[in-house]
Design an enzyme around this catalytic site. Structure first.
Site, PDB file in Angstrom:
ATOM      1  N   LYS A   1      72.957  15.854   3.402  1.00  0.00           N
ATOM      2  CA  LYS A   1      72.828  14.401   3.427  1.00  0.00           C
ATOM      3  C   LYS A   1      71.411  13.985   3.042  1.00  0.00           C
ATOM      4  O   LYS A   1      70.492  14.106   3.844  1.00  0.00           O
ATOM      5  CB  LYS A   1      73.175  13.860   4.820  1.00  0.00           C
ATOM      6  CG  LYS A   1      73.030  12.336   4.967  1.00  0.00           C
ATOM      7  CD  LYS A   1      73.480  11.884   6.340  1.00  0.00           C
ATOM      8  CE  LYS A   1      73.191  10.408   6.578  1.00  0.00           C
ATOM      9  NZ  LYS A   1      73.653   9.944   7.904  1.00  0.00           N
TER      10      LYS A   1
ATOM     11  N   ASP B   1      73.457  12.606  14.407  1.00  0.00           N
ATOM     12  CA  ASP B   1      72.347  12.916  13.501  1.00  0.00           C
ATOM     13  C   ASP B   1      71.098  13.167  14.346  1.00  0.00           C
ATOM     14  O   ASP B   1      70.521  12.232  14.904  1.00  0.00           O
ATOM     15  CB  ASP B   1      72.118  11.763  12.519  1.00  0.00           C
ATOM     16  CG  ASP B   1      73.234  11.630  11.483  1.00  0.00           C
ATOM     17  OD1 ASP B   1      74.367  12.074  11.757  1.00  0.00           O
ATOM     18  OD2 ASP B   1      72.973  11.051  10.405  1.00  0.00           O
TER      19      ASP B   1
ATOM     20  N   LYS C   1      70.199  17.189   6.844  1.00  0.00           N
ATOM     21  CA  LYS C   1      69.850  15.832   6.402  1.00  0.00           C
ATOM     22  C   LYS C   1      68.357  15.790   6.134  1.00  0.00           C
ATOM     23  O   LYS C   1      67.556  16.326   6.915  1.00  0.00           O
ATOM     24  CB  LYS C   1      70.252  14.828   7.479  1.00  0.00           C
ATOM     25  CG  LYS C   1      69.899  13.378   7.190  1.00  0.00           C
ATOM     26  CD  LYS C   1      70.433  12.481   8.307  1.00  0.00           C
ATOM     27  CE  LYS C   1      69.961  11.049   8.186  1.00  0.00           C
ATOM     28  NZ  LYS C   1      70.470  10.183   9.281  1.00  0.00           N
TER      29      LYS C   1
END
Length: 257
Positions: free
Chosen positions: A198, A102, A166
């Protein structure tokens, strides 16, 4: 949300959850607790999301081939490290056993008008993510604020090869929001690429989760959200999910990611 619908949403949310501990006080004992929490009586979460320094420990606990993935964060949370340092951080995390990276994009540079910084960072880190490792680009939408910037950051990250978009680090004042999610999901749809989504930070209840799942379905179709295409980044959500599935009164949402 009626009881049956709540339980269906809770089961879905559990399967899509990146159970997260990115707290400043996280330690080895906290990782052991996270490992235990990831395996519930109702099934496992999709992944645990932890600091890079704990990846090797988590891999030792989970072993190879476990259904629970190990996600970790790089260039986190400020998004302002040099590209070479972030690539090195990524490679070390993968060597330690990370399945998913991430990455915080250089959102401050992007806000100042440096679009190339986003492309360079995402491209370099993606190149370091040897398959089957996946890359999630964290846009920090609460700091971008402007819908046009959120859309442009989404487009840049997708074009540079990110596997997921995300919303947030969970460390900003404003984290995941439905308006930002709508922009990002539309960017995914219009890209025509197999990119996941996300929402992270502030998704604390089954009702919250249901709102994001409904939005994703309205834009990308019923059944689109699977662990390969959709994750919730959260720590507090698990408690409400388990309460709903166990027919127990929900405990008050705690402050958390």
């Amino acid at each position: 949300m009626h009881e049956r619908g709540a339980k269906e949403t809770a089961r879905k949310a559990l399967s899509l959850l990146d159970l997260t501990d990115l707290g400043e006080t996280c330690d080895a004992a906290a990782i052991e607790r996270l490992y235990e929490e990831a395996r519930t009586p109702f099934g496992t979460v999709a992944a645990i999301c932890i600091w890079p320094r704990f990846v090797a420990q988590a891999r030792g606990l989970l072993g190879k081939g476990h259904s629970v993935k190990i996600a970790t964060v790089v260039n986190f949370p400020a998004g302002d490290l040099p590209v070479a340092d972030v690539v090195a951080e990524t490679r070390q995390a993968i060597a330690d056993g990370a399945d998913e990276i991430d990455l915080v994009i250089p959102y401050r540079a992007f806000i100042r008008g440096d679009e190339a910084a986003v492309t360079e960072m995402v491209t370099a880190v993606k190149a370091a993510c040897t398959p089957p490792v996946i890359l999630k680009a964290i846009l920090e939408t609460g700091e971008l604020k402007d819908p046009a910037l959120i859309r442009e950051a989404s487009d840049l990250a997708i074009a540079a090869g990110s596997d997921f978009l995300k919303t947030s680090t969970g460390k900003a004042v404003v984290n995941a929001t439905l308006p930002a999610a709508r922009i990002m999901l539309a960017a995914i749809r219009e890209s025509g690429r197999p990119v996941g989504f996300k929402p992270a930070g502030g998704v604390r209840t089954v009702v919250d989760a249901g709102e994001y799942l409904a939005l994703a379905a309205s834009i990308l179709g019923e059944g689109w959200a699977t662990p390969r295409t959709f994750r919730f980044g959260a720590s507090a959500l698990l408690g409400d999910v388990l309460s709903v599935l166990a027919d127990q009164p929900a405990s008050p949402a705690t402050a958390g990611y």
